[in-house]
Design an enzyme around this catalytic site. Structure first.
Site, PDB file in Angstrom:
ATOM      1  N   PRO A  53       0.741  -1.108   0.151  1.00 24.85           N
ATOM      2  CA  PRO A  53      -0.047  -0.001  -0.057  1.00 24.85           C
ATOM      3  C   PRO A  53       0.878   1.172  -0.052  1.00 24.85           C
ATOM      4  O   PRO A  53       0.096   2.245  -0.303  1.00 24.85           O
ATOM      5  CB  PRO A  53      -0.753  -0.057   1.399  1.00 24.85           C
ATOM      6  CG  PRO A  53       0.018  -1.077   2.162  1.00 24.85           C
ATOM      7  CD  PRO A  53       0.879  -1.906   1.183  1.00 24.85           C
ATOM      8  N   CYS A  54       2.112   1.224   0.466  1.00 29.11           N
ATOM      9  CA  CYS A  54       2.981   2.308   0.534  1.00 29.11           C
ATOM     10  C   CYS A  54       3.301   2.850  -1.235  1.00 29.11           C
ATOM     11  O   CYS A  54       3.041   4.306  -1.134  1.00 29.11           O
ATOM     12  CB  CYS A  54       4.219   2.027   0.949  1.00 29.11           C
ATOM     13  SG  CYS A  54       3.942   1.338   2.671  1.00 29.11           S
ATOM     14  N   HIS A  55       3.451   2.145  -1.902  1.00 34.50           N
ATOM     15  CA  HIS A  55       4.115   2.591  -3.300  1.00 34.50           C
ATOM     16  C   HIS A  55       3.148   1.746  -4.525  1.00 34.50           C
ATOM     17  O   HIS A  55       3.471   2.044  -5.722  1.00 34.50           O
ATOM     18  CB  HIS A  55       5.529   2.475  -3.495  1.00 34.50           C
ATOM     19  CG  HIS A  55       6.172   3.381  -2.636  1.00 34.50           C
ATOM     20  ND1 HIS A  55       6.791   2.423  -1.365  1.00 34.50           N
ATOM     21  CD2 HIS A  55       6.435   4.431  -2.470  1.00 34.50           C
ATOM     22  CE1 HIS A  55       7.252   3.592  -0.584  1.00 34.50           C
ATOM     23  NE2 HIS A  55       7.370   4.630  -1.171  1.00 34.50           N
ATOM     24  N   GLY A  56       2.165   0.878  -4.010  1.00 37.82           N
ATOM     25  CA  GLY A  56       1.460   0.224  -5.156  1.00 37.82           C
ATOM     26  C   GLY A  56       2.015  -0.801  -5.862  1.00 37.82           C
ATOM     27  O   GLY A  56       1.435  -1.301  -6.806  1.00 37.82           O
TER      28      GLY A  56
ATOM     29  N   PRO B 266       6.869  -0.182  -8.907  1.00 38.50           N
ATOM     30  CA  PRO B 266       8.195   0.193  -8.418  1.00 38.50           C
ATOM     31  C   PRO B 266       9.031  -1.121  -7.831  1.00 38.50           C
ATOM     32  O   PRO B 266      10.170  -0.543  -8.017  1.00 38.50           O
ATOM     33  CB  PRO B 266       7.472   1.062  -7.027  1.00 38.50           C
ATOM     34  CG  PRO B 266       6.229   1.376  -7.492  1.00 38.50           C
ATOM     35  CD  PRO B 266       5.766   0.260  -8.294  1.00 38.50           C
TER      36      PRO B 266
END
Length: 214
Positions: A168-171, A185
Site C-alpha cells: 500500500p505504500c507505493h502500489g 516500483p
C-alpha cells in the site's frame, strides 16, 4: 517493510544481469502496511502467529512450523531472522490462475538472480504446488505488503485480479506466487527463503535447505 533499487524499464522488463540487492529486504514496520491487514481479515481466512522464541529469533536459528492445520485458502505468518515469512495453503483454483498471469508480470519465470532458489524455479515458486512460502517484504523499499488473497476488483489492484499481495505504500502488486506485476516500483519478485518439509509433510523448517544447513 532500502534503497538503491533497480527499476524495470518502460515495458516492465527486469535487467537480469544486475546483482541482487539484499539490503532492500530489511523489514521496516510501516503504518500503511499495518493498517491494510485489518481489512483483509474480513475477506479471507488469515492467521498470524509469531511463534519462535526470543532466543531463536536473536540467533537467527531455523524455525520449525506445524502446517498441518493451515487449510486451503488460509495463510499464516511466522518470524525468521526478524522477517515475516508467509506460509500459504493455496487452493486448486488459485493454482490454476497462476499461468494466466505470465503476460502481466515483470519476471514470470523468476530469472532474476538471488530471490528464487532452484527448487522454487517453477510456475508455483514452491517445493509443493499448494504450499507457498515467501518473505513478506516488498523488494522496493522494504515495506510489508498486504494480503489480498481473494480474486476480484479492489482499490489499487490490477484489472482481472486473481489474488495476491499489494504494497500500500507505493502500489507494487504481486500474484499468489509472489511474482511482481510489470511497471510497478518493486523491481523483483518476493524472496523465497530456504526451507524444507518434514518426511510426513506436516512440518516445515524455515532457514534450512540443500545449501543452508542448520
Amino acid at each position: 517493510m532500502s534503497q538503491n533499487t533497480t527499476q524495470p524499464d518502460a515495458r516492465g522488463a527486469v535487467d537480469f544481469n544486475l546483482p541482487p540487492d539484499p539490503s532492500r529486504r530489511t523489514w521496516v514496520a510501516t503504518a500503511c502496511a499495518l493498517g491494510g491487514v485489518a481489512g483483509v481479515a474480513t475477506a479471507v481466512p488469515f492467521v498470524s502467529s509469531f511463534a519462535p522464541s526470543e532466543k531463536a529469533k536473536a540467533a537467527g536459528a531455523p524455525v520449525e512450523v506445524d502446517i498441518s492445520g493451515i487449510v486451503p485458502g488460509q495463510m499464516r505468518t511466522v518470524e525468521w531472522r526478524g522477517k515475516p515469512v508467509w506460509i500459504m495453503h493455496r487452493t486448486q483454483e488459485q493454482l490454476d490462475s497462476l499461468p494466466k498471469l505470465d503476460s502481466q508480470l515483470a519476471d514470470p519465470n523468476s530469472d532474476r538472480p538471488g530471490y528464487t532458489p532452484a527448487y522454487a524455479k517453477n510456475e508455483y515458486r514452491s517445493r509443493r504446488p499448494e504450499i507457498f512460502i515467501c518473505i513478506g517484504i516488498c523488494t522496493h523499499l522494504g515495506c510489508s505488503p498486504t494480503p489480498h488473497l481473494a480474486a476480484g476488483a479492489g482499490a489499487g489492484l490490477p484489472g482481472g485480479w486473481e489474488g495476491g499481495f499489494l504494497c500500500p505504500c507505493h502500489g507494487s502488486t504481486f500474484d499468489l506466487a509472489g511474482r511482481v506485476y510489470s511497471n510497478k516500483p518493486a523491481p523483483d519478485n518476493l524472496e523465497i527463503p530456504p526451507y524444507e518439509f518434514s518426511a510426513d509433510g506436516t512440518m516445515v523448517t524455515i532457514g534450512v535447505d540443500e545449501n543452508n544447513k542448520a
